[in-house]
Motif scaffolding. Sequence first.
Motif, PDB file in Angstrom:
ATOM      1  N   THR A  30      22.654  14.251  30.274  1.00 52.81           N
ATOM      2  CA  THR A  30      21.328  14.456  30.851  1.00 52.81           C
ATOM      3  C   THR A  30      20.354  13.349  30.468  1.00 52.81           C
ATOM      4  O   THR A  30      19.174  13.586  30.258  1.00 52.81           O
ATOM      5  CB  THR A  30      20.756  15.831  30.429  1.00 52.81           C
ATOM      6  N   GLY A  34      22.154  10.852  34.553  1.00 53.28           N
ATOM      7  CA  GLY A  34      22.593  12.197  34.889  1.00 53.28           C
ATOM      8  C   GLY A  34      21.519  13.000  35.596  1.00 53.28           C
ATOM      9  O   GLY A  34      21.790  13.693  36.588  1.00 53.28           O
ATOM     10  N   LEU A  35      20.287  12.906  35.109  1.00 51.67           N
ATOM     11  CA  LEU A  35      19.198  13.664  35.724  1.00 51.67           C
ATOM     12  C   LEU A  35      18.890  13.163  37.129  1.00 51.67           C
ATOM     13  O   LEU A  35      18.609  13.954  38.039  1.00 51.67           O
ATOM     14  CB  LEU A  35      17.949  13.582  34.850  1.00 51.67           C
ATOM     15  N   ALA A  38      21.673  14.355  39.425  1.00 50.19           N
ATOM     16  CA  ALA A  38      21.517  15.792  39.678  1.00 50.19           C
ATOM     17  C   ALA A  38      20.352  16.059  40.621  1.00 50.19           C
ATOM     18  O   ALA A  38      20.442  16.908  41.520  1.00 50.19           O
ATOM     19  CB  ALA A  38      21.311  16.529  38.354  1.00 50.19           C
ATOM     20  N   LEU A  53      24.580  21.159  35.189  1.00 55.34           N
ATOM     21  CA  LEU A  53      24.345  20.129  34.184  1.00 55.34           C
ATOM     22  C   LEU A  53      24.945  20.554  32.849  1.00 55.34           C
ATOM     23  O   LEU A  53      24.758  21.695  32.412  1.00 55.34           O
ATOM     24  CB  LEU A  53      22.841  19.889  34.000  1.00 55.34           C
ATOM     25  N   GLU A  55      25.112  19.445  28.728  1.00 52.45           N
ATOM     26  CA  GLU A  55      24.493  18.641  27.674  1.00 52.45           C
ATOM     27  C   GLU A  55      24.868  19.232  26.318  1.00 52.45           C
ATOM     28  O   GLU A  55      24.714  20.432  26.094  1.00 52.45           O
ATOM     29  CB  GLU A  55      22.970  18.635  27.832  1.00 52.45           C
ATOM     30  N   LEU A  60      17.457  18.548  26.818  1.00 55.43           N
ATOM     31  CA  LEU A  60      17.835  17.470  27.717  1.00 55.43           C
ATOM     32  C   LEU A  60      17.665  16.144  26.985  1.00 55.43           C
ATOM     33  O   LEU A  60      16.704  15.952  26.236  1.00 55.43           O
ATOM     34  CB  LEU A  60      16.977  17.499  28.981  1.00 55.43           C
ATOM     35  N   SER A  61      18.579  15.210  27.216  1.00 54.04           N
ATOM     36  CA  SER A  61      18.666  14.064  26.309  1.00 54.04           C
ATOM     37  C   SER A  61      17.765  12.896  26.639  1.00 54.04           C
ATOM     38  O   SER A  61      17.558  12.026  25.793  1.00 54.04           O
ATOM     39  CB  SER A  61      20.119  13.571  26.232  1.00 54.04           C
ATOM     40  N   GLN A 266      11.885  13.925  32.795  1.00 57.30           N
ATOM     41  CA  GLN A 266      12.996  14.883  32.824  1.00 57.30           C
ATOM     42  C   GLN A 266      12.554  16.246  33.352  1.00 57.30           C
ATOM     43  O   GLN A 266      13.355  16.968  33.956  1.00 57.30           O
ATOM     44  CB  GLN A 266      13.673  14.999  31.465  1.00 57.30           C
ATOM     45  N   SER A 270      14.682  17.611  36.609  1.00 54.00           N
ATOM     46  CA  SER A 270      15.494  18.818  36.402  1.00 54.00           C
ATOM     47  C   SER A 270      14.919  20.046  37.106  1.00 54.00           C
ATOM     48  O   SER A 270      15.551  21.109  37.118  1.00 54.00           O
ATOM     49  CB  SER A 270      15.630  19.111  34.901  1.00 54.00           C
ATOM     50  N   VAL A 276      21.874  24.921  33.982  1.00 54.65           N
ATOM     51  CA  VAL A 276      21.774  23.872  32.965  1.00 54.65           C
ATOM     52  C   VAL A 276      22.365  24.424  31.678  1.00 54.65           C
ATOM     53  O   VAL A 276      21.836  25.381  31.106  1.00 54.65           O
ATOM     54  CB  VAL A 276      20.313  23.431  32.742  1.00 54.65           C
TER      55      VAL A 276
END
Length: 507
Positions: A30, A34-35, A38, A53, A55, A60-61, A266, A270, A276
């Motif tokens: 994430t 990735g975000l 997505a 998702l 993680e 979220l990273s 994010q 998201s 998630v």
Amino acid sequence: MAGTKGATSGTRHLDAHDTEGQSSVAVVGTGLAGLTTAYLLNNDAEKRYKVTLFEQSQLLSFAGASVAVKNAKEDMIEQIDLPMRASAGGYYDNLMRMYHFVGIPLHPIRFLFTFAKATTSNASPKTIPLTPQTAGEATGAYFVHASNLHQLLPPRPESRSLIAYLFEIAYLIICHFWFSVACFVVAPRTGAAAPGGECEDLREYLKRIWLPRRYITHYLLPLMSAVSTCSHAEILRFPASDIVNYKRHSTGQQHYAVCGGADQVQRKLSEGIHDVRLATRVLSVQPVDGKVVLRFQTDDGEATEQAFDRLVLAVSPDVAGRLYSPVESLLQEIPTVYAESSVLTHDVSTHSVIGYGGQGEGALSCAHHSSTGNMPAQVLTFRTLFTGDDSKTEAMHAMPSGVVVSTCPFASECGKGTLHSAGFIRTLRSKHSRSVVQAIMREAQPENGGKEDEETMTWVNGQDNVWLAGAWCWDGMVLLEGCVVSAMRVAQDFGVAIPWQGITVPY
């Protein structure tokens, strides 16, 4: 990020249920890649994809290492991003179009770059200048440069006489002009024209254009190694095209920072994704009968298997190789390095961390915002420990709040003035790894005239319904622009239109 860890109990089996005929897509990781992937799939106009998702962290990273810092004197709470995230216009075109489309406000920021020679392996934040007026007072400072020349005569380092400083300015004007012209008129060698037939690395290119050595060691390498969070030797192994293209596109452009920090990004990306799975460690990936089976483990220790129609691995190459065996040998050719970033303070009684990942108590203020609209320049000090080919640069960014963000310190920060530290894996570049990435991402034709036989065929992105995404998954520096470009390419493979492609942004 995903990782590997043995299951401590039996394995459950789940099925990815279709929702009104939708294809199930797992996105592992994430970060921004990735975000963004997505977001694009989840907002497909035809609603063809159901996104899940994964993680391994609790948050979220993309903003997972960020901290909310309270300044007791100012009664203010600010989000500090680790690592620092500033984007230069021109080079980050797709990133800025995406930000504009999803409604992320940006602030132009100006920098005073202080170049300094490190005298010890450690630095106290008390030796780092915080304001433009004190930029020349850094220990070991030998030059101060204003981004985009917003200040024609920046502060003179205390250790330099006026005459010596004027000679230094003249020398730098000549060298910088020389390098700029070379970047625009002398293309890096590639293919058969390059040594070894792959491409020309930065060391070879700089030697070919006869750029003065002192300019390289004292100015170019400290700046570029700070951008890429790696040592001078590592940046010299980068493909020359990475640095030349960065220079071409960023020359004369403003730097920008996200209003309110990475957490704002994010949150937007998201939004609307309902499945998630945080604190979930992916253990392995296996294509089976046209599906992709993920084996993963949650905090309860139970390993679970679930089949998806498609999978996107938005993780670093070392992690992707451990999870998915068909690419393991290929991705071992891509170098990675551990990097560290810390938040330091001059006075622990003034600043304190009250939240992580953008989650803190009370309303957050933007560190780059000014009610007057006239934000002073921020001081970014490049402290270089000169040890020949092993030279390293520590970047120390003085934030408006009064804290200092140190990236790539010479030694791990754990002293009294350290508020928070975070480590991360940085993917590096080399002329060989560039060839590997180009082949995987289908950016280059094979050497045998465009025809591959079974012995020369390599895995390519999307094979067996598995895709790779990330800052390293394109032909350029491993920065946020690569995250967005790679996500856009995955979406295009899925037949999803890119809503911000071609729009004009006011930056």
